[in-house]
Design an enzyme around this catalytic site. Structure first.
Site, PDB file in Angstrom:
ATOM      1  N   LEU A 227       0.813  -1.215   0.000  1.00 31.13           N
ATOM      2  CA  LEU A 227       0.000   0.000   0.000  1.00 31.13           C
ATOM      3  C   LEU A 227       0.852   1.273   0.000  1.00 31.13           C
ATOM      4  O   LEU A 227       1.728   1.444   0.849  1.00 31.13           O
ATOM      5  CB  LEU A 227      -0.932  -0.004   1.219  1.00 31.13           C
ATOM      6  CG  LEU A 227      -1.968   1.124   1.287  1.00 31.13           C
ATOM      7  CD1 LEU A 227      -2.956   1.023   0.135  1.00 31.13           C
ATOM      8  CD2 LEU A 227      -2.702   1.075   2.624  1.00 31.13           C
ATOM      9  N   ASP A 228       0.575   2.150  -0.972  1.00 28.81           N
ATOM     10  CA  ASP A 228       1.228   3.461  -1.082  1.00 28.81           C
ATOM     11  C   ASP A 228       2.751   3.370  -1.142  1.00 28.81           C
ATOM     12  O   ASP A 228       3.459   4.280  -0.682  1.00 28.81           O
ATOM     13  CB  ASP A 228       0.819   4.379   0.075  1.00 28.81           C
ATOM     14  CG  ASP A 228      -0.631   4.838  -0.042  1.00 28.81           C
ATOM     15  OD1 ASP A 228      -1.199   4.759  -1.144  1.00 28.81           O
ATOM     16  OD2 ASP A 228      -1.195   5.271   0.975  1.00 28.81           O
ATOM     17  N   ALA A 229       3.271   2.277  -1.681  1.00 23.69           N
ATOM     18  CA  ALA A 229       4.722   2.091  -1.733  1.00 23.69           C
ATOM     19  C   ALA A 229       5.204   1.772  -3.140  1.00 23.69           C
ATOM     20  O   ALA A 229       6.319   1.268  -3.319  1.00 23.69           O
ATOM     21  CB  ALA A 229       5.150   0.988  -0.772  1.00 23.69           C
TER      22      ALA A 229
END
Length: 284
Positions: A227-229
């Site tokens: 997530l969000d990486a």
């Protein structure tokens, strides 16, 4: 003129640029843009090249076949070629926040984004009126723990039926499944706030306000399983002070989100991004 954009990466060695440019010259092409980068740590070469050809004598499939045989195989390249006359199809996923959606559709309506938008998908019906005002089909597909798999099947069906090339998450507040990510690898663009220091949770601006942050920001990136990486496409920041209220910070943050997401979309449309080892090469 017929315009072709080449994106190339391979193990770095001498003669790559000369071989590519000579091949284009021998095929009566004129190079109008070329940019290259060498990742010395990984000894990897990257290049983006735009060339123009006479449309009366140029044959795209013949060009690709010859390039693969004479150049790509020799250097063991991973490469893509794109014609300038193709408009990619971009699907938009959104929830309840409307600022990014309005910005994207406004730019699209003004001719800034060279794409087709076949539809908008949302897990809520709140923003249907926006899609209607821009005359874009809107599909309300609710998502819950019990319906998530069925919702994903509906999403995939729509994406396949319309031949969607890439997806933009314009503040879509649902986690994208591994199945969808695998099908659209490095083709799902997301936006999220970013702070120094970072704050997570439902109210990041409230947390940042309490800590007295001096910089707020936004990041557009490709979606991965983490997530969000995913690989970062574009980022920007704005300075804030103790005089700014929480509402001021939220407003500045949303402005940044719109700008950074739009830049990320434009870079992707213009074939100026290349992903390698969870990192992006962004060409000028």
């Amino acid at each position: 003129m017929a315009k072709i954009t080449l994106l190339i990466h391979c193990k770095d060695t001498s003669g790559i640029i000369a071989s590519v440019t000579n091949f284009i010259h021998k095929n009566h092409g004129n190079i109008v843009y070329i940019d290259q980068h060498v990742d010395r740590q990984n000894t990897t070469f990257f290049m983006r090249c735009e060339s123009e050809f006479n449309p009366r004598t140029f044959h795209y499939e013949n060009f690709k076949s010859a390039f693969d045989d004479l150049i790509a195989e020799k250097y063991e390249m991973e490469w893509q070629a794109y014609t300038d006359d193709y408009q990619p199809k971009m699907a938009i996923f959104v929830s309840k926040y409307d600022h990014c959606l309005y910005d994207i559709l406004g730019r699209y309506n003004a001719g800034e984004l060279n794409v087709k938008i076949p539809f908008i998908i949302s897990n809520h019906a709140d923003l249907k009126h926006i899609a209607d005002s821009f005359k874009i089909p809107f599909y309300h597909i609710p998502v819950s723990k019990t319906t998530k798999e069925t919702a994903e099947q509906q999403q995939l069906k729509l994406l396949e039926e319309h031949g969607v090339d890439f997806i933009v998450l314009a503040r879509y507040m649902q986690i994208i499944s591994d199945k969808l990510i695998a099908k659209y690898q490095n083709k799902i663009i997301n936006i999220h706030h970013s702070f120094l220091p970072a704050f997570v949770g439902a109210k990041p601006y409230h947390s940042a306000y309490k800590r007295g942050v001096k910089i707020i920001g936004a990041t557009s990136h490709y979606v991965t399983e983490e997530l969000d990486a995913g690989p970062i496409i574009e980022q920007d920041v704005a300075r804030v002070t103790h005089a700014h209220s929480i509402d001021d910070m939220v407003m500045k943050g949303r402005d940044l989100e719109k700008i950074v997401l739009a830049r990320g979309i434009k870079l992707h449309i213009d074939r100026k991004t290349m992903v390698f080892n969870n990192k992006t090469i962004i060409f000028s």
